[in-house]
Design a protein around this motif. Structure first.
Motif, PDB file in Angstrom:
ATOM      1  N   TYR A 134       2.428  -6.436 -14.984  1.00  0.00           N
ATOM      2  CA  TYR A 134       1.411  -6.517 -14.161  1.00  0.00           C
ATOM      3  C   TYR A 134       0.541  -5.154 -14.702  1.00  0.00           C
ATOM      4  CZ  TYR A 134      -1.738  -5.205 -10.334  1.00  0.00           C
ATOM      5  OH  TYR A 134      -2.764  -5.262  -9.350  1.00  0.00           O
TER       6      TYR A 134
ATOM      7  N   GLU B 246      -2.369  -7.272 -15.117  1.00  0.00           N
ATOM      8  CA  GLU B 246      -2.773  -7.465 -13.878  1.00  0.00           C
ATOM      9  C   GLU B 246      -2.389  -9.074 -13.432  1.00  0.00           C
ATOM     10  OE1 GLU B 246      -6.846  -6.708 -13.561  1.00  0.00           O
ATOM     11  OE2 GLU B 246      -6.483  -4.929 -12.761  1.00  0.00           O
ATOM     12  N   LEU B 247      -1.158  -9.619 -14.021  1.00  0.00           N
ATOM     13  CA  LEU B 247      -0.603 -10.830 -13.711  1.00  0.00           C
ATOM     14  C   LEU B 247       0.781 -10.961 -13.318  1.00  0.00           C
ATOM     15  CD1 LEU B 247      -0.551 -13.942 -14.182  1.00  0.00           C
ATOM     16  CD2 LEU B 247       0.306 -13.298 -16.315  1.00  0.00           C
ATOM     17  N   ILE B 248       1.036 -11.598 -11.976  1.00  0.00           N
ATOM     18  CA  ILE B 248       2.340 -11.748 -11.627  1.00  0.00           C
ATOM     19  C   ILE B 248       2.830 -13.130 -12.217  1.00  0.00           C
ATOM     20  CG2 ILE B 248       3.708 -12.321  -9.395  1.00  0.00           C
ATOM     21  CD1 ILE B 248       3.017  -9.438  -9.446  1.00  0.00           C
TER      22      ILE B 248
ATOM     23  N   PHE C  58       5.392 -15.788 -12.156  1.00  0.00           N
ATOM     24  CA  PHE C  58       6.028 -16.394 -11.082  1.00  0.00           C
ATOM     25  C   PHE C  58       7.641 -17.022 -11.788  1.00  0.00           C
ATOM     26  CE2 PHE C  58       3.513 -15.599  -7.674  1.00  0.00           C
ATOM     27  CZ  PHE C  58       4.160 -15.389  -6.774  1.00  0.00           C
TER      28      PHE C  58
ATOM     29  N   PRO D 295      -6.798 -14.664 -11.957  1.00  0.00           N
ATOM     30  CA  PRO D 295      -5.344 -14.290 -11.713  1.00  0.00           C
ATOM     31  C   PRO D 295      -4.515 -15.575 -11.117  1.00  0.00           C
ATOM     32  CG  PRO D 295      -6.706 -12.569 -10.820  1.00  0.00           C
ATOM     33  CD  PRO D 295      -7.752 -13.537 -11.357  1.00  0.00           C
TER      34      PRO D 295
ATOM     35  N   ILE E 188      -1.135 -17.719 -12.301  1.00  0.00           N
ATOM     36  CA  ILE E 188      -0.085 -17.675 -11.408  1.00  0.00           C
ATOM     37  C   ILE E 188       0.299 -19.175 -11.488  1.00  0.00           C
ATOM     38  CG2 ILE E 188       0.360 -17.548  -8.997  1.00  0.00           C
ATOM     39  CD1 ILE E 188      -0.776 -15.226  -8.727  1.00  0.00           C
TER      40      ILE E 188
ATOM     41  N   PHE F 266      10.408  -9.627  -7.178  1.00  0.00           N
ATOM     42  CA  PHE F 266       8.881  -9.481  -6.790  1.00  0.00           C
ATOM     43  C   PHE F 266       8.738  -8.533  -5.560  1.00  0.00           C
ATOM     44  CE2 PHE F 266       5.460 -11.687  -4.676  1.00  0.00           C
ATOM     45  CZ  PHE F 266       4.374 -11.200  -5.145  1.00  0.00           C
TER      46      PHE F 266
END
Lengths: 291, 317, 389
Positions: free
Chosen positions: A29, A33-35, A37, A92, A96, A226
């Motif tokens: 992140y 700036e990415l989550i 999954f 984003p 995701i 998370f």
């Protein structure tokens, strides 16, 4: 007293695992700036690789450990190159959903390679559990804590002392500014993916001996990781560690003093309360990207 | 002029629905389309929140579940007529959304995602653990069919028409909201919350209103689901279900009412088509999801159009 | 605005196309009558219950092959149509809809889990089609529903076997730890309900998540209450973790497991920690240890041989549910010419069928047809099953 200590030990072990997974989320992140999954699925891959190499193919522990991490990190790099970089408008939410797709894909691959059954492997060192004031502490738990501590120290060194690490921090602050001063941001993103998925593999490899590894183990672990990352504050190294341990210990105490059926609920209620009081997590980095 | 185009679109759509309902006799295809309708409702409800107000929810299945469980408990345990259970189901979900929304909507970005995810998990655990009321993990059995006056909606054709009339009504309602002053204010929140507040939009109130509306629509879908299948269990309303709704919205195209329909159709039909792959189903499904997003990052509705534009331009040259 | 208008039309066009594709999928209109009987199968071949669904699917295919090789039913072949439910109720509903209305099967076998079974019973009732479930829950056949049968042993019998054994060993207090899903919940219900009949008190009842990695906290809490035995109710891999954790905590009291872990996989997963564990199981795990006059011995040996040589993997305790279901169905179908009401009636009056899970005796009031003798208690010793009297 003895029980409380036992709950704490149990919480520490789980917490350390959540912390490593949260670290993976948080690192990625902070530079992209990415989550991701699909992070839980990389944990699953790490765990199953470890089992295959160490238990089935008879590799010694240390090479097996590093080989699994490298293999998973390589998969992570491939993932970035093939699925994340080609996106033309990298919003984003789009990224995701790509990672959601990737998680399903990887679970499918895991099922094809390792089958639907669970796998187990012996602990890193054969030693009976230690007796600490009447409570049992697993030697594997100590291994986990040591590895987590070493990993944290190494990361801290990397960010503070190496040029690459500093460049990555610069990317985290502002990608554009970093690019202007000549930092190859694309490479940094790639590297961040490699490190983050590698971290996931570490988490997978160290829990392989204490639990059972199967192709569908990733979802829940990813979710917990998370949560931990959020609890501590996204993008913060110490936040991830703190969040992980906090979540693990709260869960164990929840079982001990409230109800085992409501274990997860206790953890989530507390998480919500923390977020309401501190909307950026405990050690939050402040402003967050919107969708 | 825009209005006219709209009306034509709705007329075509309504015609297509009637034609389908009239032509198709096979229960299986009717059932498939009923599920598409339910998923469209869900996607539409989330699209209002995500696409227009820019607020993510990773726990939307909770409201879907609340709608289903409230009607199940009322109609089965307390013998309330389904028609009376409907306002209770939708109302409960909206009330819960209001209570949860006040603190949660203060969060933003991923933290909002986490907050809603946590809420969804808690609701799921409540469904599972409160077994005296909900039947627990094994599920709730014996939900009666939907009866309105003399008409019994026992799946098949009349359920198809019921679900799709509801979908149609919701589509029109959403369209009207979006085209109104409120809709413009919503989009301003999406583009920049602070700027919106600066020009006098009561962002807090508006976000909460959309959240509550969205929860109500999801609960409506839950109500219809419970009376369609006559059985519900917590698994249907889990985290995975929430993520699937988000996926429908994004795949279809955010901020597009028809996108919800497309996304829901694709994600409902895809697993049916992929049965042939058996063991490889998951791999193929994941690959399709990824490729749609990589090549059409703005979703199917915009994406198809983008591709068409490019094709036309390259031919004009 | 121009864009959004176009956008709408594009979407509309796509929607209409999609609808068109749906209608004109081959098979909607054409329904040719073939000579073979179609038998529907719905199992959670993937997903969290794949350890049940996978062997069940394979066993169903095996049984149908056997029947066809022997000339089919009244000279007509059986043709399996199997779908994956992923253990998800909505998907199961869709699959059953497809089997009934599109594939037009004669009967349905499966699904593997209790919630998925309960989700489709209303459809089965409406369609009036013989349905044999492979799930364990009591709720499936209690109260008896005319079209619904099941071949898996019920939790009631498993709990009774365990409690009988505990009673013999003079233990009064037990702690239970159950998995937080339908299997664990059904077990917990039975454990709590039947305890009184055996003079046993449940002093602590804990649960764990199906994919939890550590259960020491729950076990610590149980240990506080000082029970004489611990009963764990779950399916792999959770119970293996429970066994490991119990050993690590130095818990000396006997540990009982449910029939949900009755497969060699459990011993492999739990390793040393499996030593000394008691569990009830269908006779399949101990087929070679059975007395020679046991009616099931030959049936079991044949099934194990056939399964292992066909799929090249060790047989699990679960595939037998589907295997029994197919054979029972084939027997009930004889002479009915595919008439569903006849098949149902034949099933209900079927007696003395020797299957994998026990000897089946169906009746109007019993759609499971098994008695407690379907279970035997075994102990794990030196990594092997040991038959207890």
């Amino acid at each position: 007293m003895q029980e409380i200590l036992q709950y704490l030990f149990s919480g520490l072990t789980n917490g350390a695992i959540y912390a490593v997974i949260a670290l993976g989320f948080s690192m990625l992140y902070s530079s992209t700036e990415l989550i991701n999954f699909a992070h839980g699925e990389f944990v699953m891959l790490g765990s199953l690789c470890m089992v295959t190499l160490a238990a089935n193919l008879g590799f010694p522990l240390i090479p097996a450990f590093f080989l699994s991490i490298c293999a998973v990190a390589a998969a992570g790099l491939l993932f970035e190159r093939l699925a994340i970089r080609p996106v033309r408008h990298p919003e984003p939410i789009v990224l995701i959903i790509i990672t959601v797709g990737a998680s399903i894909f990887l679970r499918g691959v895991g099922m094809l390679i390792w089958g639907k059954n669970a796998h187990s492997m012996p602990p890193f060192s054969q030693h009976p559990p230690l007796d600490v004031a009447g409570a049992r502490l697993l030697v594997q738990s100590i291994w986990i804590l040591v590895i987590v501590a070493a990993l944290t120290a190494a990361l801290q060194m990397f960010y503070r002392r190496t040029l690459t690490g500093k460049a990555m921090t610069a990317c985290a602050v502002s990608k554009k500014a970093a690019w202007i001063v000549g930092i190859p941001t694309k490479w940094m993103v790639l590297l961040a993916f490699g490190l983050s998925t590698g971290m996931g593999a570490v988490a997978g490899a160290i829990i392989a001996p204490i639990t059972m590894s199967s192709y569908d183990m990733g979802t829940m672990l990813g979710l917990k990781g998370f949560c931990a990352a959020m609890l501590g504050g996204l993008g913060s190294l110490w936040g991830a560690i703190l969040g992980g341990f906090l979540l693990g210990i709260l869960e164990a105490l929840g079982v001990g003093f409230i109800s085992s059926g409501l274990k997860d609920a206790t953890a989530f209620v507390l998480l919500l309360l923390v977020l309401y009081v501190r909307p950026q997590g405990i050690i939050g980095a402040g402003e967050v990207k919107r969708f | 002029m825009n209005d006219k185009a709209n009306k034509i679109a709705y007329a075509v759509f309504a015609l297509a629905v009637i034609l389908l309902g009239w032509q198709v006799d096979n229960e299986y295809y009717l059932q498939l389309m009923i599920f598409i309708g339910l998923n469209t409702l869900l996607a539409l409800s989330l699209n209002m929140l995500m696409g227009y107000a820019g607020q993510i929810s990773l726990g939307h299945a909770a409201f879907y579940g609340i709608g289903a469980y409230v009607t199940a408990i009322l109609t089965t345990t307390y013998q309330v007529a389904p028609l009376l259970a409907l306002p209770a189901a939708v109302g409960t979900a909206m009330l819960v959304a209001w209570f949860v929304g006040i603190p949660t909507l203060r969060l933003s970005g991923y933290y909002l995602g986490m907050g809603t995810l946590g809420f969804g998990m808690i609701v799921h655990i409540v469904f599972r653990e409160w077994s005296s009321l909900t039947g627990g993990a094994s599920g709730f059995v014996g939900i009666p069919p939907l009866e309105i006056g003399p008409v019994v909606f026992a799946s098949g054709k009349n359920y198809f028409f019921l679900v799709w009339s509801v979908v149609m009504l919701c589509l029109i309602m959403c369209r009207r909201i979006i085209d109104s002053r409120v809709g413009r204010a919503l989009r301003s929140i999406h583009d920049g919350e602070k700027a919106a507040a600066a020009v006098g939009v009561d962002t807090k109130k508006l976000k909460l209103q959309v959240f509550v509306l969205s929860a109500g629509m999801a609960a409506l879908a839950g109500f219809l689901y419970a009376h369609l299948v006559y059985f519900i269990s917590p698994g249907t309303f889990s985290f995975v279900a929430s993520i699937r709704i988000v996926t429908m919205v994004v795949i279809g195209g955010m901020a597009s009412i028809w996108g919800a329909l497309l996304g829901a159709s694709l994600l409902t039909l895809l697993p049916e088509w992929l049965h042939a792959f058996s063991e490889f189903e998951m791999v193929v499904y994941g690959l399709i999801l990824m490729s749609v997003m990589i090549f059409l990052p703005r979703g199917l509705t915009r994406g198809v159009l983008d591709v068409y534009e490019r094709y036309r331009k390259s031919h004009e040259r | 605005m121009l864009l959004s208008k176009k956008c709408r039309f594009a979407a509309m066009a796509a929607a209409v196309l999609l609808a068109g594709a749906l209608i004109f999928t081959p098979g909607v209109f054409a329904e040719s009558h073939q000579k073979a009987y179609k038998i529907g199968g719905i199992f959670s071949v993937t997903g969290p219950a794949s350890f049940l669904g996978d062997p069940e699917k394979k066993s169903m295919e095996l049984a149908i092959e056997e029947i066809n090789a022997a000339g089919g039913v009244d000279g007509r072949m059986l043709e399996p149509v199997i779908y994956d439910t992923e253990g998800d109720p909505s998907k199961t509903v869709m699959a059953v809809g497809k089997l009934i209305n599109k594939d037009r099967v004669t009967a349905i076998i499966g699904p593997s889990r209790t919630p998925t079974t309960l989700a489709v019973t209303p459809m089965v009732k409406r369609a009036e089609i013989p349905f044999i479930s492979c799930a364990a829950g009591n709720k499936i056949v209690e109260p008896v529903k005319p079209w619904v049968f099941k071949t898996a042993q019920s939790d009631t019998q498993a709990v009774a076997s365990i409690y009988e054994h505990i009673q013999q060993r003079d233990i009064q207090k037990v702690g239970i730890i159950t998995v937080a899903n339908s299997f664990g919940e059904s077990g917990k219900e039975q454990l709590l309900a039947q305890a009184g009949d055996f003079g046993i008190t449940v002093v602590s009842s804990q649960s764990f998540g199906a994919s939890d990695t550590d259960m020491t906290a729950q076990l610590t809490k149980i240990r506080q209450e000082k029970p004489g035995a611990i009963i764990c109710w779950g399916t792999n891999p959770g119970p293996a973790v429970v066994a490991k954790n119990a050993k690590q905590l130095g818990i000396e009291i006997p540990l009982y497991q449910s029939h949900g872990v009755a497969s060699p996989k459990f011993i492999e997963l739990a390793g040393d920690a499996a030593e000394g564990i008691f569990l009830p199981t269908g006779k399949i795990l101990v087929a070679d240890l059975l007395a020679d006059n046991d009616p099931q011995k030959q049936v079991l040996a044949d099934y194990i041989n056939a399964y292992e040589s066909k799929y090249n993997e060790t047989v699990s305790g679960f595939g037998g549910y589907a295997y029994d279901a197919v054979h029972l169905l084939a027997r009930a179908m004889e002479g009915t010419n595919g008439d569903k009401a006849e098949i149902r009636k034949n099933l209900e009056t079927l007696k003395n069928y020797v299957g994998i899970s026990g000897v089946f005796n169906f009746s109007k009031t019993d759609h499971n047809g098994l008695d407690p003798s379907a279970f035997v208690m075994v102990k794990i010793k030196d990594g092997k099953w040991q038959l207890l009297e």
